[in-house]
Design an enzyme around this catalytic site. Structure first.
Site, mmCIF file in Angstrom:
data_model
loop_
_atom_site.group_PDB
_atom_site.id
_atom_site.type_symbol
_atom_site.label_atom_id
_atom_site.label_comp_id
_atom_site.label_asym_id
_atom_site.label_seq_id
_atom_site.Cartn_x
_atom_site.Cartn_y
_atom_site.Cartn_z
ATOM 1 N N HIS A 132 -20.050 -5.204 31.143
ATOM 2 C CA HIS A 132 -19.128 -4.117 31.505
ATOM 3 C C HIS A 132 -17.669 -4.574 31.352
ATOM 4 C CE1 HIS A 132 -17.886 -0.564 34.020
ATOM 5 N NE2 HIS A 132 -16.881 -1.370 34.318
ATOM 6 N N GLU A 133 -17.343 -5.732 31.903
ATOM 7 C CA GLU A 133 -15.943 -6.182 31.866
ATOM 8 C C GLU A 133 -15.520 -6.573 30.450
ATOM 9 O OE1 GLU A 133 -14.267 -5.287 34.214
ATOM 10 O OE2 GLU A 133 -15.687 -5.209 35.875
ATOM 11 N N HIS A 136 -14.593 -3.488 28.687
ATOM 12 C CA HIS A 136 -13.205 -3.055 28.935
ATOM 13 C C HIS A 136 -12.231 -3.771 27.998
ATOM 14 C CE1 HIS A 136 -13.723 -0.325 32.203
ATOM 15 N NE2 HIS A 136 -14.095 -1.221 33.095
ATOM 16 N N HIS A 142 -14.228 3.751 31.421
ATOM 17 C CA HIS A 142 -15.456 4.084 32.136
ATOM 18 C C HIS A 142 -16.142 5.287 31.501
ATOM 19 C CE1 HIS A 142 -13.961 1.710 35.784
ATOM 20 N NE2 HIS A 142 -14.826 1.000 35.090
ATOM 21 N N CYS A 143 -17.469 5.272 31.561
ATOM 22 C CA CYS A 143 -18.287 6.312 30.935
ATOM 23 C C CYS A 143 -18.917 7.146 32.045
ATOM 24 C CB CYS A 143 -19.358 5.630 30.094
ATOM 25 S SG CYS A 143 -20.495 6.768 29.297
ATOM 26 N N CYS A 148 -25.216 4.290 31.508
ATOM 27 C CA CYS A 148 -24.461 3.471 30.543
ATOM 28 C C CYS A 148 -23.833 2.274 31.244
ATOM 29 C CB CYS A 148 -23.365 4.324 29.905
ATOM 30 S SG CYS A 148 -22.274 3.407 28.796
ATOM 31 N N CYS A 167 -24.257 3.369 26.029
ATOM 32 C CA CYS A 167 -24.864 4.651 25.655
ATOM 33 C C CYS A 167 -24.482 4.980 24.207
ATOM 34 C CB CYS A 167 -24.402 5.755 26.610
ATOM 35 S SG CYS A 167 -22.701 6.289 26.316
ATOM 36 N N CYS A 170 -20.737 5.231 23.659
ATOM 37 C CA CYS A 170 -19.946 3.995 23.775
ATOM 38 C C CYS A 170 -20.264 2.987 22.668
ATOM 39 C CB CYS A 170 -20.171 3.348 25.141
ATOM 40 S SG CYS A 170 -19.476 4.324 26.482
HETATM 41 ZN ZN LIG Z 1 -14.992 -0.967 34.948
HETATM 42 ZN ZN LIG Z 2 -21.249 5.157 27.751
#
Ligand SMILES: [Zn+2]
Ligand SMILES: [Zn+2]
Length: 183
Positions: A132-133, A136, A142-143, A148, A167, A170
């Site tokens: 996740h990071e 970024h 953010h989704c 996701c 997802c 993304c």
């Molecule tokens: Zn985040």
């Molecule tokens: Zn997504």
């Protein structure tokens, strides 16, 4: 894309290696190293009234390691609990876009919630927050899709609900951003 993992303070090598493998599995054309030496926990980031460390403050220290490492991205991993001023805590923080990110393992352990320890669950959560990071840093916001990996989680159930996967909206953004790096 080259990702370097920077251990901040003392962190179990097994979990660092597990994060390393997960980053390699999820991102395309990626190489991932664990940096030596480690970085001491910046004590200036500590907030004694919150008993937590200011995430953005540590992130700015991680930035000092970017050039020397030669990596495209640096992911800091720490055991200490992190916060940003308007939130109770954060699982992590990543520049969006940028070169540095950080995750805290503190709230990813089932023991934190009074549950029995579970290595596989802990490793999976760590992988999710790491991806996740790093997402970024590639410019992904953010989704809205709760499955996701770029879904914002502010509790552990939300982390457990999302998948270790981008997802279909993304993923093309990941491909586009990572294609800019030399192979
Ligand atoms: Zn985040
Ligand atoms: Zn997504």
């Amino acid at each position: 894309m080259q990702i370097a993992i920077l251990c901040i303070g003392s962190v179990d090598m097994n979990v660092l290696e597990s994060i390393q493998r997960s980053l390699c599995d999820v991102f395309p054309e990626v190489s991932c190293d664990i940096l030596k030496p480690t970085m001491p926990i910046p004590e200036k980031a500590y907030n004694p009234s919150r008993h937590q460390y200011h995430s953005s403050n540590i992130l700015s220290k991680i930035r000092d390691h970017v050039e020397k490492s030669g990596a495209d991205r640096i992911l800091g991993v720490t055991e200490v609990d992190l916060y940003v001023p308007r939130l109770n805590f954060v699982f992590g923080e990543g520049e969006c876009p940028g070169k540095t990110a950080i995750i805290s393992l503190s709230r990813l352990k089932p023991e934190f919630y009074g549950e029995p320890s579970d290595w596989n669950l802990f490793a999976e959560r760590s992988a999710k927050e790491a991806v996740h990071e790093v997402g970024h840093t590639l410019g992904l916001e953010h989704c809205r899709n709760s499955a996701c990996i770029m879904f914002f989680s502010n509790n552990i159930q939300m982390t457990d609900t999302k998948k270790l996967k981008f997802c279909e909206k993304c993923w093309p953004k990941v491909l586009r951003s990572t294609s800019l790096f030399a192979k």
